[in-house]
Motif scaffolding. Structure first.
Motif, PDB file in Angstrom:
ATOM      1  N   ARG A 170       0.826  -1.206   0.000  1.00  0.00           N
ATOM      2  CA  ARG A 170       0.000   0.000   0.000  1.00  0.00           C
ATOM      3  C   ARG A 170       0.864   1.262   0.000  1.00  0.00           C
ATOM      4  NH1 ARG A 170      -5.058  -0.673   0.805  1.00  0.00           N
ATOM      5  NH2 ARG A 170      -5.750  -2.714   1.503  1.00  0.00           N
ATOM      6  N   LEU A 171       0.496   2.208  -0.839  1.00  0.00           N
ATOM      7  CA  LEU A 171       1.120   3.532  -0.782  1.00  0.00           C
ATOM      8  C   LEU A 171       0.478   4.317   0.355  1.00  0.00           C
ATOM      9  CD1 LEU A 171       1.154   4.286  -4.602  1.00  0.00           C
ATOM     10  CD2 LEU A 171       3.153   3.947  -3.111  1.00  0.00           C
ATOM     11  N   PRO A 172       1.181   5.320   0.859  1.00  0.00           N
ATOM     12  CA  PRO A 172       0.586   6.143   1.917  1.00  0.00           C
ATOM     13  C   PRO A 172      -0.716   6.772   1.396  1.00  0.00           C
ATOM     14  CG  PRO A 172       2.896   6.737   1.542  1.00  0.00           C
ATOM     15  CD  PRO A 172       2.527   5.786   0.471  1.00  0.00           C
ATOM     16  N   ASP A 173      -1.685   6.863   2.279  1.00  0.00           N
ATOM     17  CA  ASP A 173      -2.965   7.494   1.933  1.00  0.00           C
ATOM     18  C   ASP A 173      -3.689   6.811   0.787  1.00  0.00           C
ATOM     19  OD1 ASP A 173      -2.258   9.451   3.848  1.00  0.00           O
ATOM     20  OD2 ASP A 173      -1.105  10.508   2.305  1.00  0.00           O
ATOM     21  N   SER A 174      -3.376   5.565   0.539  1.00  0.00           N
ATOM     22  CA  SER A 174      -4.121   4.862  -0.517  1.00  0.00           C
ATOM     23  C   SER A 174      -5.500   4.499   0.017  1.00  0.00           C
ATOM     24  CB  SER A 174      -3.367   3.608  -0.925  1.00  0.00           C
ATOM     25  OG  SER A 174      -3.267   2.735   0.181  1.00  0.00           O
ATOM     26  N   PRO A 175      -6.475   4.337  -0.872  1.00  0.00           N
ATOM     27  CA  PRO A 175      -7.811   3.931  -0.418  1.00  0.00           C
ATOM     28  C   PRO A 175      -7.745   2.590   0.303  1.00  0.00           C
ATOM     29  CG  PRO A 175      -7.804   4.480  -2.774  1.00  0.00           C
ATOM     30  CD  PRO A 175      -6.389   4.504  -2.324  1.00  0.00           C
ATOM     31  N   ILE A 182      -4.135  -0.908  -3.527  1.00  0.00           N
ATOM     32  CA  ILE A 182      -2.984  -1.818  -3.545  1.00  0.00           C
ATOM     33  C   ILE A 182      -2.157  -1.562  -4.795  1.00  0.00           C
ATOM     34  CG2 ILE A 182      -2.321  -4.239  -3.712  1.00  0.00           C
ATOM     35  CD1 ILE A 182      -4.835  -4.881  -2.110  1.00  0.00           C
ATOM     36  N   SER A 183      -0.854  -1.454  -4.602  1.00  0.00           N
ATOM     37  CA  SER A 183       0.034  -1.208  -5.735  1.00  0.00           C
ATOM     38  C   SER A 183       1.026  -2.358  -5.856  1.00  0.00           C
ATOM     39  CB  SER A 183       0.783   0.115  -5.538  1.00  0.00           C
ATOM     40  OG  SER A 183      -0.136   1.166  -5.326  1.00  0.00           O
ATOM     41  N   LEU A 184       1.594  -2.462  -7.047  1.00  0.00           N
ATOM     42  CA  LEU A 184       2.540  -3.544  -7.316  1.00  0.00           C
ATOM     43  C   LEU A 184       3.967  -2.988  -7.394  1.00  0.00           C
ATOM     44  CD1 LEU A 184       2.981  -6.555  -8.105  1.00  0.00           C
ATOM     45  CD2 LEU A 184       2.692  -5.848 -10.494  1.00  0.00           C
ATOM     46  N   PRO A 226      -0.151   3.667  -9.659  1.00  0.00           N
ATOM     47  CA  PRO A 226      -0.442   3.517  -8.234  1.00  0.00           C
ATOM     48  C   PRO A 226      -1.868   2.974  -8.043  1.00  0.00           C
ATOM     49  CG  PRO A 226       0.405   5.721  -8.704  1.00  0.00           C
ATOM     50  CD  PRO A 226       0.160   5.065 -10.016  1.00  0.00           C
ATOM     51  N   ASN A 227      -2.021   2.137  -7.033  1.00  0.00           N
ATOM     52  CA  ASN A 227      -3.341   1.600  -6.655  1.00  0.00           C
ATOM     53  C   ASN A 227      -3.966   0.684  -7.705  1.00  0.00           C
ATOM     54  OD1 ASN A 227      -3.131   3.031  -4.268  1.00  0.00           O
ATOM     55  ND2 ASN A 227      -4.180   4.831  -5.122  1.00  0.00           N
ATOM     56  N   ARG A 228      -3.161   0.268  -8.668  1.00  0.00           N
ATOM     57  CA  ARG A 228      -3.676  -0.623  -9.700  1.00  0.00           C
ATOM     58  C   ARG A 228      -2.992  -1.987  -9.621  1.00  0.00           C
ATOM     59  NH1 ARG A 228      -8.119   0.742 -12.281  1.00  0.00           N
ATOM     60  NH2 ARG A 228      -7.353   0.148 -14.334  1.00  0.00           N
ATOM     61  N   GLY A 229      -2.460  -2.281  -8.455  1.00  0.00           N
ATOM     62  CA  GLY A 229      -1.689  -3.521  -8.313  1.00  0.00           C
ATOM     63  C   GLY A 229      -2.524  -4.768  -8.474  1.00  0.00           C
ATOM     64  N   LEU A 230      -3.745  -4.713  -7.953  1.00  0.00           N
ATOM     65  CA  LEU A 230      -4.581  -5.905  -8.036  1.00  0.00           C
ATOM     66  C   LEU A 230      -4.988  -6.172  -9.479  1.00  0.00           C
ATOM     67  CD1 LEU A 230      -4.984  -7.507  -5.570  1.00  0.00           C
ATOM     68  CD2 LEU A 230      -7.276  -6.602  -5.322  1.00  0.00           C
ATOM     69  N   MET A 231      -5.253  -5.094 -10.203  1.00  0.00           N
ATOM     70  CA  MET A 231      -5.556  -5.226 -11.633  1.00  0.00           C
ATOM     71  C   MET A 231      -4.400  -5.914 -12.359  1.00  0.00           C
ATOM     72  SD  MET A 231      -8.413  -3.946 -12.688  1.00  0.00           S
ATOM     73  CE  MET A 231      -7.976  -3.592 -14.414  1.00  0.00           C
ATOM     74  N   ALA A 232      -3.192  -5.476 -12.010  1.00  0.00           N
ATOM     75  CA  ALA A 232      -2.009  -6.063 -12.655  1.00  0.00           C
ATOM     76  C   ALA A 232      -1.934  -7.555 -12.357  1.00  0.00           C
ATOM     77  CB  ALA A 232      -0.744  -5.360 -12.175  1.00  0.00           C
ATOM     78  N   MET A 233      -2.251  -7.906 -11.119  1.00  0.00           N
ATOM     79  CA  MET A 233      -2.259  -9.322 -10.756  1.00  0.00           C
ATOM     80  C   MET A 233      -3.282 -10.075 -11.592  1.00  0.00           C
ATOM     81  SD  MET A 233      -0.095 -10.334  -8.472  1.00  0.00           S
ATOM     82  CE  MET A 233       1.070  -9.247  -9.290  1.00  0.00           C
ATOM     83  N   PHE A 234      -4.450  -9.474 -11.747  1.00  0.00           N
ATOM     84  CA  PHE A 234      -5.518 -10.196 -12.434  1.00  0.00           C
ATOM     85  C   PHE A 234      -5.161 -10.497 -13.890  1.00  0.00           C
ATOM     86  CE2 PHE A 234      -8.586  -8.814  -9.023  1.00  0.00           C
ATOM     87  CZ  PHE A 234      -8.825 -10.099  -8.592  1.00  0.00           C
ATOM     88  N   THR A 235      -4.443  -9.570 -14.532  1.00  0.00           N
ATOM     89  CA  THR A 235      -4.131  -9.843 -15.939  1.00  0.00           C
ATOM     90  C   THR A 235      -3.207 -11.037 -16.096  1.00  0.00           C
ATOM     91  OG1 THR A 235      -2.312  -8.269 -15.889  1.00  0.00           O
ATOM     92  CG2 THR A 235      -4.413  -7.452 -16.720  1.00  0.00           C
ATOM     93  N   MET A 236      -2.376 -11.296 -15.107  1.00  0.00           N
ATOM     94  CA  MET A 236      -1.507 -12.469 -15.236  1.00  0.00           C
ATOM     95  C   MET A 236      -2.097 -13.723 -14.598  1.00  0.00           C
ATOM     96  SD  MET A 236       0.993 -12.525 -12.109  1.00  0.00           S
ATOM     97  CE  MET A 236       0.520 -14.227 -12.183  1.00  0.00           C
ATOM     98  N   MET A 237      -3.194 -13.519 -13.894  1.00  0.00           N
ATOM     99  CA  MET A 237      -3.730 -14.628 -13.103  1.00  0.00           C
ATOM    100  C   MET A 237      -4.314 -15.741 -13.959  1.00  0.00           C
ATOM    101  SD  MET A 237      -5.897 -13.940  -9.691  1.00  0.00           S
ATOM    102  CE  MET A 237      -4.751 -13.078  -8.632  1.00  0.00           C
ATOM    103  N   ASN A 238      -4.921 -15.351 -15.085  1.00  0.00           N
ATOM    104  CA  ASN A 238      -5.485 -16.367 -15.970  1.00  0.00           C
ATOM    105  C   ASN A 238      -4.446 -17.424 -16.319  1.00  0.00           C
ATOM    106  OD1 ASN A 238      -8.166 -16.238 -16.505  1.00  0.00           O
ATOM    107  ND2 ASN A 238      -7.979 -14.824 -18.228  1.00  0.00           N
ATOM    108  N   ASN A 239      -3.308 -16.957 -16.790  1.00  0.00           N
ATOM    109  CA  ASN A 239      -2.278 -17.915 -17.179  1.00  0.00           C
ATOM    110  C   ASN A 239      -1.729 -18.674 -15.985  1.00  0.00           C
ATOM    111  OD1 ASN A 239      -2.775 -16.872 -19.651  1.00  0.00           O
ATOM    112  ND2 ASN A 239      -0.673 -16.224 -20.081  1.00  0.00           N
ATOM    113  N   ALA A 240      -1.599 -17.978 -14.861  1.00  0.00           N
ATOM    114  CA  ALA A 240      -1.096 -18.658 -13.667  1.00  0.00           C
ATOM    115  C   ALA A 240      -2.053 -19.770 -13.248  1.00  0.00           C
ATOM    116  CB  ALA A 240      -0.908 -17.657 -12.538  1.00  0.00           C
TER     117      ALA A 240
END
Lengths: 578, 578
Positions: free
Chosen positions: B217-222, B228-230, B285-299
């Motif tokens: 998490r970055l400071p003051d993130s929702p 959540i950031s990557l 910033p705050n797009r970490g979960l999205m980034a995870m999701f794009t690779m999750m299919n293949n994982a």
């Protein structure tokens, strides 16, 4: 924290075993409601209090062979001594030799509680029970007098020595030998020699003596299974006054490294390394396998019981974890607060399923045990029904033990895969039960060969007919029972022996689920009539789940049960392995 | 002796992935028949020759944390170096950064072979693949240039750091923090702090560097998942010229004791104990979960693959044992000679079942991978179909992995419970796959929520419709596909969200079996048209078994899929746990 399933056990004893009716017989008159409750509560408290805390250390440290001595972890010796002191080993043993002479169903309850608390440890009394049965039924009066009192008290333990490396399911292939001793101190006895494997609790220091029952061949005996005799071979020879004498020439040469039940020493036993292992013949020469078979029914019930045991333990662990573990907002909830995972529909489905399977197997267990007790009282129809039920209970009971333990791991998520959590131990421990005491394939073969034809097929047919008639409004259950009957007819008729065997496992599952569902239904009705109000609400749910979900799934096995064997043999062995 | 399943893999690549058609595209032109065969045969031989022999020692010795260093058993480092040297890590990686740019389906084949040979070891390249995907899709040009070449070669490995003790399935609950660095050498980067658990291959000495992808998490993130950031956080900081620099402030503080995959170090990772852990933001910033999701299919496809891997290995072991082990006369045979147990109908049933399930899962794997590749080529319909298939493959593939491994234990009888035999290791290793990368419950939830509604439901509907239309004469399969469609309709219509989730797991299994059965059917037809004559006879049997037995059983799950959620919530949590 593990708690004994006392209320459900009492319900199953009452409704499925019919313990009240058994207590109306002279033989089992002592098993009145008060006594039953005292035993079930007592062994539950003892097991949970003294044996359950040793479950994890038993797994971690296991049984070890050190300088020829099999050691158990700290605490086992004391916990076993307390078990013996409190008289729990004697509950269902014959009164003539110091047992309490109570119904077998109550003996099952003792083992259920011990095994839920400590699956591996329970094998010690369980094997002793089998050895008691064999000696009681086939030993001479002198042998019984010499061995039974101490075995029944639990001061001495017992083992079964059947398997050899080349003789597993096929005991006819065994080679251990027994040579008559013509003269000297041991005249009339036999010198035993051979190696036995997979001997459960084959050696340990918890009991003063270990009474090994050993299958071996007499000189010039016929080949195969008709040339096998049974011998009693104590670790320490027993003096005429019953006191423990010198060490016999037998020893544990190795303890197996196993997937589970680490606290149960699975021994390779070597008999007669110095040519001085002394044994006595039990029963008639060359009738050893027969002797084994008479005790095998109960032993198989005790293994089916293990599915209930691990199911109960795994279910409780999963429920406790699911109730504590907070994770994720409930789907669709406007409230953004994470909830305990027990709230999530699929976790809840797993938990209800675990409960339903465990309670179903318990119902089948006590129903089977009750039939055995009726058989003891002279009811031959019940005895035959019991024989039909045994392979169902052993196979399906142990299968659901594995399934429930696996679901338990799943409910724990990532933590389930970490050994410290305990769920993984259940998954490992559970896996032995479908294998030993006759693999589940052997059970299924027993059902579709011997049991299918018992009383010209009337035994199984009457059982399935009772279900059809009694299930009434539960049309899914009626359909399942009818399908079982129809498959049984086909198996007795046009199906070849290979066809029967090819469909035997799915057929066994179908029959077991039909009986378990029926017994659960009977429990629900009894509750509706006021029995066990404490279970009223929860039993409704598990019975409903069982009848709607488990029974429906099981119908899907029909194609496999009547699929025949042709497809299985279309390929040569080489092509199948290519 | 383990042998790679080369012929069946080539068949699945051809018929289910449609690799020939993919090779007609410019992008995948290199994937011609010759190249495909060379890769499949090459990685098969490499895996069997170099990685398979390390499977048992990996289980016995496992990964160990010694003085802060994670050690693998003798031989692992060399076997990994050979893997890297021979270029296997680069097969499906982007050509721009040194990969071969071949189809994902071929990358799946590399992992399938590695994982069949050594299930735990395969997690090292598998996790690196996921990290490559994430960096390729979300990293800056500079980040990609700095990290991808060495990760693609395999000289550096990668990890995914998502889970924290309180944040498992619910990543929104994670607390690891990232603080911007304002000035100095690392200006523009972040100080990372926090503890991550369940980090697969989180530390080891096999690669020169380990590239950790860390959610924080970055400071003051929702709050929750939108904050959540990557970050990319290398074990050794990387110099501008790409060389390895000083040690970063992160360490493995513990290695878990697990049920299986002992050779895969599952680490507790501590970041920033000294306040000097340096990481770079990946993506916005705050797009970490999205980034995870794009690779999750293949994982998730790669985890579904693990079911195929263990299924293949367990099946081969069981076949070999059953062919060698002599036990008991064949029932009904006039010949009194004991036979290999492969001859006994129920053992043969288990073996054919193991083969059918494994081949079915493999067919589903490569069909799914082929859809992903079509998506890469711009076919959006295939991409959406791929997304529907992922949860089916991940959940059912890993479920059958456990079932087949369990059957493998059973075929071995008592020997299956002895660790030395190896069947027990498969049973233990297999059990992780239904849990990680989103539990199978999470997969099923994904199917009945997101995927069910993809393209307004058209994606799933078209898939099931294709099966119904194409299965033609196989009426059981048509019925299953139609039942799936009807349940999907009900789920989209009158069913509540809870109802959908309550039925999600059985529904997922039904869909998976329908697709797998269909793909097997397509394989059989291809063989009838002359493809892969070497498999002609054996494929007939496994397809027939799958369609007659597995498909029929699966129909039995319909009641569970559409049973609704009311029953599950009839009891309070307290009553359920009572």
């Amino acid at each position: 924290m593990y708690r004994p399933a006392t209320a459900d056990q009492l319900l199953a004893l009452e409704v499925c075993a019919g313990i009240g009716e058994l207590a109306r017989s002279e033989r089992f008159a002592a098993a009145d409601a008060e006594m039953v409750t005292a035993i079930v509560e007592g062994i539950g408290a003892f097991s949970a209090g003294e044996w359950a805390p040793l479950n994890r250390i038993g797994d971690l440290e296991g049984a070890r062979l050190e300088n020829g001595v099999v050691r158990l972890p700290e605490g086992f010796a004391e916990a076993y001594a307390h078990y013996v002191d409190q008289g729990w080993n004697a509950i269902a043993a014959p009164a003539e030799w110091g047992g309490q002479g109570l119904p077998f169903a109550l003996g099952c309850n003792v083992l259920e509680n011990l095994g839920s608390a400590n699956f591996a440890f329970n094998l010690l009394p369980m094997l002793t029970t089998g050895a008691i049965d064999a000696l009681e039924q086939h030993g001479s009066e002198a042998q019984r007098a010499l061995y039974l009192p101490k075995m029944i008290s639990g001061e001495w333990s017992g083992t079964m020595n059947l398997t050899e490396p080349q003789a597993g399911s096929d005991l006819g292939a065994l080679r251990s030998a027994a040579t008559p001793i013509e003269s000297g101190d041991h005249a009339g006895k036999y010198r035993i020699s051979g190696t036995k494997i997979f001997i459960t609790w084959g050696d340990h220091e918890l009991a003063e003596n270990i009474v090994h029952l050993v299958l071996a061949r007499l000189p010039d005996s016929p080949e195969g299974s008709r040339g096998i005799s049974l011998f009693v071979v104590p670790k320490y020879l027993v003096n005429a006054d019953g006191s423990v004498g010198p060490r016999n020439d037998l020893r544990c040469v190795s303890v197996e490294h196993k997937l589970g039940i680490h606290a149960s020493p699975t021994c390779v036993m070597s008999y007669g390394d110095n040519g001085e292992c002394i044994g006595e013949l039990v029963g008639a020469p060359n009738r050893g396998l027969m002797a084994m078979f008479t005790m095998m029914n109960n032993a198989r019930i005790n293994v089916g019981n293990q599915g209930v045991q691990i199911g109960e333990r795994a279910t409780q662990a999963a429920l406790a974890y699911a109730r504590d573990r907070i994770q994720s907002v409930r789907a669709g909830s406007p409230d953004r607060k994470p909830v305990a995972i027990i709230e999530h529909p699929d976790v809840r489905r797993m938990l209800v399923r675990m409960k339903a399977l465990t309670e179903g197997a318990r119902a089948l267990l006590y129903y089977t045990a009750g039939q055995v007790d009726r058989g003891t009282l002279g009811d031959t129809e019940a005895a035959a029904r019991g024989e039909c039920l045994v392979p169902m209970l052993k196979a399906w009971g142990t299968d659901i033990g594995v399934e429930v333990a696996s679901l338990g791991v799943q409910v724990h998520g990532g933590m389930g895969f970490i050994e410290e959590t305990g769920a993984a131990q259940h998954y490992r421990d559970a896996r032995i039960a479908p294998i030993y005491e006759g693999t589940n394939g052997i059970q299924a073969a027993d059902l579709v060969t011997r049991k299918l034809g018992l009383e010209d097929g009337a035994s199984l047919d009457a059982l399935l007919g009772d279900i059809s008639r009694d299930a009434g409004e539960e049309t899914g259950l009626v359909r399942l029972a009818e399908e079982c009957r129809s498959i049984a007819d086909w198996m007795r008729g046009e199906a070849t022996l290979d066809d029967r065997l090819a469909g035997s496992v799915p057929f066994t599952t179908m029959c077991a689920v039909a009986v378990a569902g029926w017994q659960l239904l009977r429990q629900r009705r009894a509750i509706e009539q006021g029995t066990s109000p404490s279970l009223a609400a929860s039993k409704q749910v598990s019975v409903r789940y069982f009848l709607d979900h488990i029974v429906s799934e099981t119908m899907g096995l029909a194609a496999g049960a009547r699929g025949g064997s042709t497809l299985l043999y279309e390929l040569s062995n080489e092509a199948l392995c290519a």
